[in-house]
Design a protein around this motif. Structure first.
Motif, mmCIF file in Angstrom:
data_model
loop_
_atom_site.group_PDB
_atom_site.id
_atom_site.type_symbol
_atom_site.label_atom_id
_atom_site.label_comp_id
_atom_site.label_asym_id
_atom_site.label_seq_id
_atom_site.Cartn_x
_atom_site.Cartn_y
_atom_site.Cartn_z
ATOM 1 N N LYS A 69 0.283 11.585 15.591
ATOM 2 C CA LYS A 69 -1.082 11.604 15.076
ATOM 3 C C LYS A 69 -1.283 10.637 13.905
ATOM 4 O O LYS A 69 -2.410 10.449 13.446
ATOM 5 N N LEU A 70 -0.190 10.059 13.400
ATOM 6 C CA LEU A 70 -0.296 9.114 12.289
ATOM 7 C C LEU A 70 -0.280 7.695 12.826
ATOM 8 O O LEU A 70 0.675 7.282 13.494
ATOM 9 N N THR A 71 -1.323 6.941 12.567
ATOM 10 C CA THR A 71 -1.389 5.547 13.013
ATOM 11 C C THR A 71 -1.446 4.633 11.797
ATOM 12 O O THR A 71 -2.153 4.920 10.828
ATOM 13 N N GLU A 72 -0.734 3.521 11.868
ATOM 14 C CA GLU A 72 -0.593 2.634 10.718
ATOM 15 C C GLU A 72 -1.934 2.097 10.233
ATOM 16 O O GLU A 72 -2.152 1.936 9.031
ATOM 17 N N ASP A 73 -2.848 1.800 11.170
ATOM 18 C CA ASP A 73 -4.141 1.236 10.791
ATOM 19 C C ASP A 73 -4.936 2.175 9.892
ATOM 20 O O ASP A 73 -5.784 1.736 9.123
ATOM 21 N N ILE A 74 -4.652 3.491 10.006
ATOM 22 C CA ILE A 74 -5.364 4.473 9.187
ATOM 23 C C ILE A 74 -4.562 4.844 7.947
ATOM 24 O O ILE A 74 -5.067 4.803 6.823
ATOM 25 N N TYR A 75 -3.273 5.205 8.126
ATOM 26 C CA TYR A 75 -2.533 5.760 6.990
ATOM 27 C C TYR A 75 -2.263 4.749 5.891
ATOM 28 O O TYR A 75 -2.150 5.106 4.723
ATOM 29 N N LEU A 76 -2.195 3.463 6.233
ATOM 30 C CA LEU A 76 -1.954 2.471 5.192
ATOM 31 C C LEU A 76 -3.142 2.383 4.235
ATOM 32 O O LEU A 76 -2.974 2.281 3.014
ATOM 33 N N TYR A 77 -4.359 2.459 4.774
ATOM 34 C CA TYR A 77 -5.555 2.460 3.931
ATOM 35 C C TYR A 77 -5.606 3.717 3.059
ATOM 36 O O TYR A 77 -5.941 3.651 1.874
ATOM 37 N N VAL A 78 -5.283 4.870 3.668
ATOM 38 C CA VAL A 78 -5.300 6.133 2.929
ATOM 39 C C VAL A 78 -4.270 6.096 1.799
ATOM 40 O O VAL A 78 -4.554 6.508 0.662
ATOM 41 N N CYS A 79 -3.081 5.586 2.104
ATOM 42 C CA CYS A 79 -2.026 5.491 1.085
ATOM 43 C C CYS A 79 -2.449 4.578 -0.056
ATOM 44 O O CYS A 79 -2.223 4.885 -1.238
ATOM 45 N N PHE A 80 -3.068 3.470 0.290
ATOM 46 C CA PHE A 80 -3.541 2.523 -0.722
ATOM 47 C C PHE A 80 -4.531 3.194 -1.672
ATOM 48 O O PHE A 80 -4.424 3.078 -2.901
ATOM 49 N N ILE A 81 -5.503 3.926 -1.115
ATOM 50 C CA ILE A 81 -6.525 4.597 -1.921
ATOM 51 C C ILE A 81 -5.909 5.699 -2.782
ATOM 52 O O ILE A 81 -6.231 5.831 -3.976
ATOM 53 N N LEU A 82 -5.007 6.492 -2.198
ATOM 54 C CA LEU A 82 -4.376 7.583 -2.950
ATOM 55 C C LEU A 82 -3.561 7.058 -4.132
ATOM 56 O O LEU A 82 -3.641 7.580 -5.246
ATOM 57 N N ILE A 83 -2.759 6.015 -3.897
ATOM 58 C CA ILE A 83 -1.922 5.464 -4.966
ATOM 59 C C ILE A 83 -2.782 4.818 -6.043
ATOM 60 O O ILE A 83 -2.503 4.946 -7.242
ATOM 61 N N ALA A 84 -3.871 4.144 -5.623
ATOM 62 C CA ALA A 84 -4.739 3.456 -6.581
ATOM 63 C C ALA A 84 -5.636 4.415 -7.353
ATOM 64 O O ALA A 84 -6.301 3.997 -8.311
ATOM 65 N N THR A 85 -5.657 5.683 -6.981
ATOM 66 C CA THR A 85 -6.482 6.667 -7.699
ATOM 67 C C THR A 85 -5.604 7.766 -8.298
ATOM 68 O O THR A 85 -5.301 7.754 -9.487
ATOM 69 N N ILE A 86 -5.162 8.705 -7.459
ATOM 70 C CA ILE A 86 -4.334 9.817 -7.953
ATOM 71 C C ILE A 86 -3.035 9.308 -8.566
ATOM 72 O O ILE A 86 -2.629 9.733 -9.651
ATOM 73 N N GLY A 87 -2.375 8.382 -7.874
ATOM 74 C CA GLY A 87 -1.086 7.890 -8.358
ATOM 75 C C GLY A 87 -1.195 7.191 -9.696
ATOM 76 O O GLY A 87 -0.443 7.475 -10.635
ATOM 77 N N THR A 111 4.058 7.683 -0.682
ATOM 78 C CA THR A 111 2.753 8.082 -1.197
ATOM 79 C C THR A 111 2.696 9.578 -1.469
ATOM 80 O O THR A 111 2.191 10.021 -2.513
ATOM 81 N N VAL A 112 3.211 10.383 -0.534
ATOM 82 C CA VAL A 112 3.207 11.841 -0.714
ATOM 83 C C VAL A 112 4.034 12.211 -1.938
ATOM 84 O O VAL A 112 3.611 13.024 -2.773
ATOM 85 N N TYR A 113 5.223 11.608 -2.069
ATOM 86 C CA TYR A 113 6.050 11.884 -3.249
ATOM 87 C C TYR A 113 5.338 11.435 -4.520
ATOM 88 O O TYR A 113 5.201 12.197 -5.490
ATOM 89 N N PHE A 114 4.869 10.178 -4.547
ATOM 90 C CA PHE A 114 4.333 9.586 -5.769
ATOM 91 C C PHE A 114 3.052 10.275 -6.228
ATOM 92 O O PHE A 114 2.869 10.514 -7.431
ATOM 93 N N CYS A 115 2.181 10.609 -5.275
ATOM 94 C CA CYS A 115 0.885 11.189 -5.642
ATOM 95 C C CYS A 115 0.934 12.698 -5.823
ATOM 96 O O CYS A 115 0.302 13.234 -6.739
ATOM 97 N N PHE A 116 1.693 13.404 -4.959
ATOM 98 C CA PHE A 116 1.609 14.859 -4.928
ATOM 99 C C PHE A 116 2.817 15.568 -5.542
ATOM 100 O O PHE A 116 2.842 16.792 -5.585
ATOM 101 N N MET A 117 3.805 14.801 -6.014
ATOM 102 C CA MET A 117 4.848 15.406 -6.829
ATOM 103 C C MET A 117 4.907 14.715 -8.186
ATOM 104 O O MET A 117 4.609 15.309 -9.216
ATOM 105 N N HIS A 118 5.254 13.451 -8.194
ATOM 106 C CA HIS A 118 5.462 12.740 -9.455
ATOM 107 C C HIS A 118 4.197 12.704 -10.306
ATOM 108 O O HIS A 118 4.209 13.120 -11.476
ATOM 109 N N SER A 119 3.093 12.226 -9.739
ATOM 110 C CA SER A 119 1.869 12.045 -10.524
ATOM 111 C C SER A 119 1.219 13.374 -10.899
ATOM 112 O O SER A 119 0.799 13.561 -12.042
#
Length: 322
Positions: free
Chosen positions: A37-55, A229-237
């Motif tokens: 269910k994870l496709t690169e065209d989608i998750y890369l954008y989501v990861c970028f947004i999450l790291i650039a905000t929450i992270g 991204t999951v580690y950096f945003c939802f544990m570390h940050s």
């Protein structure tokens, strides 16, 4: 007694909720990836947004810390000294990366390993001892060794993108296999030592071990950028955000979080807009995927050095004036 056990009971609950959320989102994404269910065209954008905000937001109070350090010495010009040195340090890292990408990448791995370990473990450790720095480094380094061991080809591909086509890393997988198991062995050994000498209790051993296990699961079963991204945003940050919120209001967690959000919005917004501008610029020479990876990792490296230096100076300053 550890910092976690000494903290407000409401904050202790929030730290545990943060761990539960991290575990739940890890399970959800592993199952989603197993079912394709994870496709690169989608998750890369989501990861970028999450790291650039929450992270990125977990360092958004660096200006407040700079003000705390410099205000007494430079009451009128503290902001000029702070922003000048912070941006200067950031630009130095960028220029050094462009000219010496392999050396800079190695330094980034070492510094970020210590940084990840320190900020992830500091809530558990209040007693200082000579093994703390080894513990911090090994705990943070498991992020690097896990990614290279479980996602060898993908990680090398990412690294070669970050080396800006100036050189190519071709180390064999056995090298990283040994590195991963040596890292894990000494990390487990230090957890046992800290427990044996009562630096951490049984509950904290369980929490620390659970975090390590789920970090390994992330890098084993998810694409590299998603796992990071999951580690950096939802544990570390998030863990660091809760620590900052506790500093802002140690009695009321919700008020502390509210204060953090309000104070962090300006720098987080500036950083996010800057990342978008860089993304548009880099697309002239690189693919959208390569551009996002460069911004995520080279951008993080540039921000990490001034952030770590400030955290160190801030910690020393607080100890001096306690």
């Amino acid at each position: 007694m550890s910092n976690l056990l000494n903290s407000n009971i409401q904050f202790r609950q929030l730290f545990l909720y943060q761990l539960y959320f991290f575990i739940m989102i890890s399970f959800f994404l592993v199952i989603a990836n197993y079912n394709n269910k994870l496709t690169e065209d989608i998750y890369l954008y989501v990861c970028f947004i999450l790291i650039a905000t929450i992270g990125i937001s977990h360092g958004a109070l660096d200006n407040q810390k700079g003000r705390y350090i410099l205000k007494t010495k430079f009451p009128k010009y503290w902001s000029l000294f702070f922003y000048g040195s912070y941006i200067g340090c950031l630009l130095f890292v960028l220029l050094f990366w462009i000219n010496f990408p392999l050396i800079t990448l190695c330094i980034f791995f070492i510094i970020s390993s210590f940084h990840f370990g320190h900020e992830d473990l500091e809530i558990f450790l209040s007693k200082k001892n000579k093994f703390d720095y080894y513990f911090y480094f090994l705990r943070g380094f498991i992020i690097i060794t896990s990614s290279l061991y479980f996602n060898y080809e993908e990680t090398l591909a990412f690294i070669n993108i970050l080396l800006l086509n100036q050189t190519t890393l071709t180390l064999g997988k056995y090298f990283f296999t040994y590195g991963y198991y040596i890292n894990l062995f000494f990390l487990i050994f230090l957890i046992f030592v800290y427990f044996f000498y009562n630096y951490i209790d049984k509950k904290e051993v369980l929490i620390i071990t659970s975090e390590i296990v789920f970090i390994i699961i992330l890098f084993k079963y998810l694409p590299l950028i998603v796992a990071f991204t999951v580690y950096f945003c939802f544990m570390h940050s998030t863990k660091h955000i809760l620590s900052l919120s506790m500093e802002l209001d140690h009695k009321n967690p919700l008020q502390g979080i509210k204060k953090f959000v309000l104070k962090s919005i300006p720098l987080t917004l500036i950083t996010f807009v800057s990342a978008l501008i860089m993304l548009i610029y880099l697309q002239n020479n690189f693919s959208i995927n390569d551009s996002m990876l460069k911004i995520i990792f080279i951008g993080l490296a540039s921000l990490t050095l001034p952030h770590i230096m400030l955290e160190y100076i801030y910690g020393k300053h607080k100890q001096k004036f306690k």
